[in-house]
Every structure is written in structure tokens, then in C-alpha cells.
Design an enzyme around this catalytic site. Structure first.
Site, mmCIF file in Angstrom:
data_model
loop_
_atom_site.group_PDB
_atom_site.id
_atom_site.type_symbol
_atom_site.label_atom_id
_atom_site.label_comp_id
_atom_site.label_asym_id
_atom_site.label_seq_id
_atom_site.Cartn_x
_atom_site.Cartn_y
_atom_site.Cartn_z
ATOM 1 N N GLY A 48 64.085 -17.161 50.870
ATOM 2 C CA GLY A 48 65.375 -16.621 51.320
ATOM 3 C C GLY A 48 66.510 -17.630 51.213
ATOM 4 O O GLY A 48 66.331 -18.743 50.699
ATOM 5 N N THR A 101 66.741 -8.743 57.253
ATOM 6 C CA THR A 101 68.139 -9.170 57.373
ATOM 7 C C THR A 101 69.131 -8.106 56.897
ATOM 8 O O THR A 101 70.330 -8.380 56.811
ATOM 9 C CB THR A 101 68.381 -10.479 56.578
ATOM 10 O OG1 THR A 101 67.942 -10.280 55.232
ATOM 11 C CG2 THR A 101 67.641 -11.648 57.187
ATOM 12 N N ALA A 158 62.634 -12.757 57.854
ATOM 13 C CA ALA A 158 63.217 -11.755 58.761
ATOM 14 C C ALA A 158 63.610 -10.517 57.975
ATOM 15 O O ALA A 158 63.727 -10.555 56.746
ATOM 16 C CB ALA A 158 64.472 -12.324 59.440
ATOM 17 N N LYS A 218 66.304 -8.661 66.594
ATOM 18 C CA LYS A 218 66.222 -10.131 66.627
ATOM 19 C C LYS A 218 66.086 -10.629 68.065
ATOM 20 O O LYS A 218 65.352 -11.586 68.334
ATOM 21 C CB LYS A 218 67.462 -10.747 65.967
ATOM 22 C CG LYS A 218 67.568 -10.536 64.476
ATOM 23 C CD LYS A 218 66.509 -11.281 63.663
ATOM 24 C CE LYS A 218 66.682 -12.777 63.678
ATOM 25 N NZ LYS A 218 65.669 -13.457 62.825
ATOM 26 N N ASP A 260 51.521 -11.426 54.510
ATOM 27 C CA ASP A 260 52.475 -10.540 55.178
ATOM 28 C C ASP A 260 52.460 -10.880 56.670
ATOM 29 O O ASP A 260 51.456 -10.653 57.353
ATOM 30 C CB ASP A 260 52.046 -9.075 54.940
ATOM 31 C CG ASP A 260 53.050 -8.091 55.511
ATOM 32 O OD1 ASP A 260 53.855 -8.478 56.386
ATOM 33 O OD2 ASP A 260 53.017 -6.921 55.071
ATOM 34 N N TYR A 279 69.886 -4.305 64.249
ATOM 35 C CA TYR A 279 69.407 -5.598 63.732
ATOM 36 C C TYR A 279 69.444 -6.636 64.860
ATOM 37 O O TYR A 279 68.456 -7.329 65.113
ATOM 38 C CB TYR A 279 70.281 -6.043 62.551
ATOM 39 C CG TYR A 279 70.169 -7.506 62.201
ATOM 40 C CD1 TYR A 279 69.060 -8.006 61.528
ATOM 41 C CD2 TYR A 279 71.181 -8.405 62.554
ATOM 42 C CE1 TYR A 279 68.963 -9.363 61.207
ATOM 43 C CE2 TYR A 279 71.093 -9.753 62.239
ATOM 44 C CZ TYR A 279 69.988 -10.223 61.568
ATOM 45 O OH TYR A 279 69.899 -11.566 61.270
ATOM 46 N N LEU A 293 68.050 -19.357 53.564
ATOM 47 C CA LEU A 293 67.736 -20.564 54.328
ATOM 48 C C LEU A 293 66.412 -21.179 53.867
ATOM 49 O O LEU A 293 66.312 -22.400 53.673
ATOM 50 C CB LEU A 293 67.654 -20.220 55.830
ATOM 51 C CG LEU A 293 67.258 -21.372 56.739
ATOM 52 C CD1 LEU A 293 68.285 -22.508 56.680
ATOM 53 C CD2 LEU A 293 67.110 -20.889 58.189
HETATM 54 N N1 LIG Z 1 72.020 -14.166 56.413
HETATM 55 C C1 LIG Z 1 72.812 -14.350 57.477
HETATM 56 O O1 LIG Z 1 74.046 -14.252 57.413
HETATM 57 C C2 LIG Z 1 72.196 -14.710 58.815
HETATM 58 C C3 LIG Z 1 73.042 -14.879 59.923
HETATM 59 C C4 LIG Z 1 72.485 -15.236 61.152
HETATM 60 C C5 LIG Z 1 71.118 -15.408 61.258
HETATM 61 N N2 LIG Z 1 70.311 -15.211 60.177
HETATM 62 C C6 LIG Z 1 68.860 -15.414 60.349
HETATM 63 O O2 LIG Z 1 68.506 -16.531 59.545
HETATM 64 C C7 LIG Z 1 67.155 -16.389 59.087
HETATM 65 C C8 LIG Z 1 67.107 -16.578 57.587
HETATM 66 O O3 LIG Z 1 67.870 -15.532 56.996
HETATM 67 P P1 LIG Z 1 68.096 -15.435 55.419
HETATM 68 O O4 LIG Z 1 69.416 -14.751 55.239
HETATM 69 O O5 LIG Z 1 67.829 -16.757 54.800
HETATM 70 O O6 LIG Z 1 66.958 -14.397 55.019
HETATM 71 P P2 LIG Z 1 66.730 -13.703 53.613
HETATM 72 O O7 LIG Z 1 67.458 -14.438 52.531
HETATM 73 O O8 LIG Z 1 66.978 -12.235 53.762
HETATM 74 O O9 LIG Z 1 65.169 -13.938 53.379
HETATM 75 C C9 LIG Z 1 64.221 -13.253 54.151
HETATM 76 C C10 LIG Z 1 62.862 -13.872 53.878
HETATM 77 O O10 LIG Z 1 61.892 -13.130 54.619
HETATM 78 C C11 LIG Z 1 60.759 -12.950 53.788
HETATM 79 N N3 LIG Z 1 59.966 -11.792 54.170
HETATM 80 C C12 LIG Z 1 60.377 -10.502 54.188
HETATM 81 N N4 LIG Z 1 59.352 -9.710 54.563
HETATM 82 C C13 LIG Z 1 58.280 -10.518 54.793
HETATM 83 C C14 LIG Z 1 56.942 -10.302 55.190
HETATM 84 N N5 LIG Z 1 56.494 -9.065 55.463
HETATM 85 N N6 LIG Z 1 56.107 -11.359 55.310
HETATM 86 C C15 LIG Z 1 56.550 -12.612 55.028
HETATM 87 N N7 LIG Z 1 57.819 -12.892 54.654
HETATM 88 C C16 LIG Z 1 58.672 -11.852 54.539
HETATM 89 C C17 LIG Z 1 61.369 -12.752 52.401
HETATM 90 O O11 LIG Z 1 60.386 -12.926 51.401
HETATM 91 P P3 LIG Z 1 60.443 -12.022 50.045
HETATM 92 O O12 LIG Z 1 61.614 -12.532 49.297
HETATM 93 O O13 LIG Z 1 59.159 -12.306 49.388
HETATM 94 O O14 LIG Z 1 60.599 -10.618 50.503
HETATM 95 C C18 LIG Z 1 62.443 -13.843 52.403
HETATM 96 O O15 LIG Z 1 61.884 -15.074 52.052
HETATM 97 C C19 LIG Z 1 66.699 -15.008 59.577
HETATM 98 O O16 LIG Z 1 65.995 -15.164 60.775
HETATM 99 C C20 LIG Z 1 68.003 -14.282 59.849
HETATM 100 O O17 LIG Z 1 67.835 -13.270 60.821
HETATM 101 C C21 LIG Z 1 70.809 -14.883 58.959
#
Ligand SMILES: NC(=O)c1ccc[n+]([C@@H]2O[C@H](COP(=O)([O-])OP(=O)(O)OC[C@H]3O[C@@H](n4cnc5c(N)ncnc54)[C@H](OP(=O)(O)O)[C@@H]3O)[C@@H](O)[C@H]2O)c1
Length: 292
Positions: free
Chosen positions: A11, A63, A61, A130, A37, A126, A13
Site C-alpha cells: 500500500g 481504505t 486496511a 477503524k 489473508d 470507514y 504506507l
Molecule cells: N490513505 C489515507 O489517506 C489514510 C489516511 C489516514 C489513515 N490511513 C490508514 O493508514 C493505513 C495505510 O493506508 P494506505 O492508504 O497505505 O492503504 P492502501 O494503500 O489502501 O493499502 C492497503 C493494503 O492492505 C492490504 N490488504 C487488503 N486486503 C487485505 C487482506 N485481506 N489481507 C492482507 N492484506 C490486505 C493491501 O494488499 P493488496 O494490495 O494485496 O490488496 C494493501 O497492501 C491504513 O490503516 C489506513 O486506514 C490512511
């Protein structure tokens, strides 16, 4: 010796965290979601028992904020049930968990930055999922760390800054909301924060981390346009209501970082300086992807 099990390594992060683990030569494993998973209790328990990490970092997560409105159960499978699986597996082998959460646990009605113990009141599903994840983690594994962050962007994955940089480089116009205020957070800075938690090991619990300063999405977009040499006037300010999105967004999501600073965790750079540092890498990535 640290031994890290990383979830969500593909992802926005997770990619930065993975790079950090490689650079720091930390012993780690980062199974892909297709191999493990995290919604499966048995898969998480068995994997953790075999690898015996000293830390589990959870960047995985659901997201999709708007998608969670209609698929709340699926969102909870990942944002609550999977987090509980991780917490139970960690307790069984005596390892620490560092989990990422969000500013969306708050309703955005405050006029001052939210502290870790400010009243939570998510206004979309969402955020609700969380929050349930945070609670499940701390109940099952009270020695864990939750880092709440906001407006995350980076080189990998789909994110606002990258999308806007693409539009700017193609000299396209953009319509961006100016009635939501927050702090953009560079995934690189948050990764440095994760390293500092593992190194310093402050008191367990919730910590806020975002970049310093604040802006609206509109201001952020104009700053991206300016930084990549495009005309900021191509960005037009609009109201959130005009987008008719399924999920409501908090109007104000600044996070107070006093607890972070008092624990002597990593530096909290100002959002503009971090953006300037990361944008060239984002531009290179967009070129490699053939998007500009
Ligand atoms: N994005 C934002 O603006 C934001 C803001 C505040 C907080 N956050 C939090 O920051 C954290 C990182 O967010 P991000 O935006 O980097 O996330 P992201 O880019 O959407 O990546 C989500 C990750 O979760 C993995 N995943 C999904 N389903 C899964 C499963 N069943 N088993 C194992 N892994 C799984 C995905 O793998 P695949 O690619 O293989 O599906 C991917 O690596 C999250 O906790 C999010 O809630 C994000």
C-alpha cells in the site's frame, strides 16, 4: 534483535515501511494479501507462530471510504476482525503490534486539533470500522501501539497528491474542495515515526502523527501544481456538497502531536517541506507508469 511481520506492504504506507525494513537491514517478512489473508484467524495465527516476530506492523486496511458505506461488513472484516486476529496472534507469541488508524474517528466539529483522548465520533462507516479496530486491538493486546494519521500520500498506490500531480503535469484543470481542513502526511515521515516507536518504545496506546501545519485539499492541490511547474489557477475551489459523495468527510481533522513530541518520537516536518521532497519521486513514478 527486531524481527518484523509486515501486513499491507503493497500500500501507500506499506511500500515505504517495506523499503525502510530493507534499508535498516531488519529481519522481516511481508506476505502479500494473496498469500496471507489477515481476515483468516488461522492464517494469521499460524504464520505468526512459525515466523515468531518481535513486532507486527499492520498497514493493511479497507481504505475505500465511500465503498465502506455500502460494504460495511466487508470493511469491518478488514478493519476490525483482522485487527483482532493480529492482536490475538501477537498475544499468543508475546510480540508487539503497531497498527495504523485515522483522523476519521473524529467528527470534524472541533475547532482545536484533536488529542489522542478527544471524544471520538465517526461520521462515516470507514471511520466507524477503524474505531472498532482500535478498540479490538487494545482490548486483546493492551501493550500495542495505534498511530492515527491523516491525508496520507506517497510514491506508491493511489493517493490525492499523486492524482493531482498527474493532472498538473498534463496541464489539466482540477476541481477541489476547499471546505475540509487537515494535515497532509508523507508516508516517508510516518515511516520514520514507526521506526521511532519501535526504537523508543514509549508507553503503549494511541499516538497522533501527521505533518505539521494545515491546509484545505484545494490549497494542497494548488501547492502541488505550483511545485511541479503548472499553473495553480487551473485548480478551482468547490464545496464538498457538490461532489455528492456517499460518505461524509470531517470538515476539520487536525491532529494534536503534543504526546508524540513529549515522547521524543520522530521529527514532525512541516507539510510543505515534506511535499517538496517527495514530489520529484512522485513525478518520476508517474513518468514510469506512463501517466504523464
Ligand atoms: N490513505 C489515507 O489517506 C489514510 C489516511 C489516514 C489513515 N490511513 C490508514 O493508514 C493505513 C495505510 O493506508 P494506505 O492508504 O497505505 O492503504 P492502501 O494503500 O489502501 O493499502 C492497503 C493494503 O492492505 C492490504 N490488504 C487488503 N486486503 C487485505 C487482506 N485481506 N489481507 C492482507 N492484506 C490486505 C493491501 O494488499 P493488496 O494490495 O494485496 O490488496 C494493501 O497492501 C491504513 O490503516 C489506513 O486506514 C490512511
Amino acid at each position: 534483535m527486531k524481527r518484523v511481520l509486515l501486513f499491507g506492504g503493497s500500500g501507500i504506507l506499506g511500500t515505504e515501511v517495506l523499503r525502510m525494513l530493507q534499508n535498516e537491514k531488519i529481519d522481516y517478512v511481508a506476505p502479500r494479501s494473496s498469500d496471507l489473508d489477515i481476515r483468516s484467524k488461522n492464517q494469521v495465527t499460524d504464520f505468526a507462530r512459525d515466523f515468531k516476530p518481535t513486532w507486527i506492523i499492520n498497514c493493511a486496511a479497507w481504505t475505500n471510504v465511500d465503498g465502506a458505506e455500502e460494504s460495511f461488513e466487508e470493511a469491518c472484516e478488514l478493519n476490525e476482525v483482522a485487527v483482532e486476529n493480529i492482536a490475538n496472534a501477537a498475544e499468543a507469541i508475546g510480540c508487539k503490534v503497531l497498527h495504523i488508524s485515522t483522523d476519521y474517528v473524529f467528527d470534524g466539529e472541533s475547532e482545536t486539533p484533536y488529542k489522542e483522548d478527544s471524544l471520538v465520533n465517526p461520521i462515516n462507516k470507514y471511520g466507524g470500522s477503524k474505531l472498532m479496530g482500535e478498540k479490538a486491538l487494545m482490548a486483546a493486546s493492551p501493550g500495542s501501539f495505534v498511530v492515527r494519521t491523516s491525508w496520507l500520500y506517497g510514491v506508491s498506490g493511489k493517493n490525492f497528491v499523486k492524482t493531482i500531480a498527474g493532472k498538473a503535469l498534463r496541464n489539466e484543470s482540477a476541481r477541489v474542495v476547499d471546505d475540509q481542513v487537515g494535515s497532509p502526511t508523507s508516508a516517508k515521515d510516518l515511516t520514520a515515526g514507526i521506526v521511532s516507536i519501535m526504537r523508543i518504545q514509549p508507553a503503549p496506546g494511541i499516538y497522533n502523527f501527521s505533518n505539521e501545519g494545515s491546509c484545505s485539499w484545494f490549497e494542497l492541490a494548488r501547492t502541488v501544481y505550483k511545485n511541479v511547474g503548472a499553473d495553480p489557477e487551473l485548480v478551482e475551489a468547490i464545496d464538498s456538497n457538490s461532489l455528492n459523495l456517499k460518505a461524509k468527510r470531517p470538515k476539520f481533522s487536525l491532529l494534536n502531536k503534543d504526546k508524540w513530541k513529549a515522547a521524543h518520537l520522530s521529527e514532525v516536518p512541516e507539510w510543505r517541506s515534506s511535499l517538496e521532497l517527495v514530489l520529484p519521486e512522485i513525478v518520476t513514478e508517474l513518468k514510469q507508469l506512463g501517466e504523464v
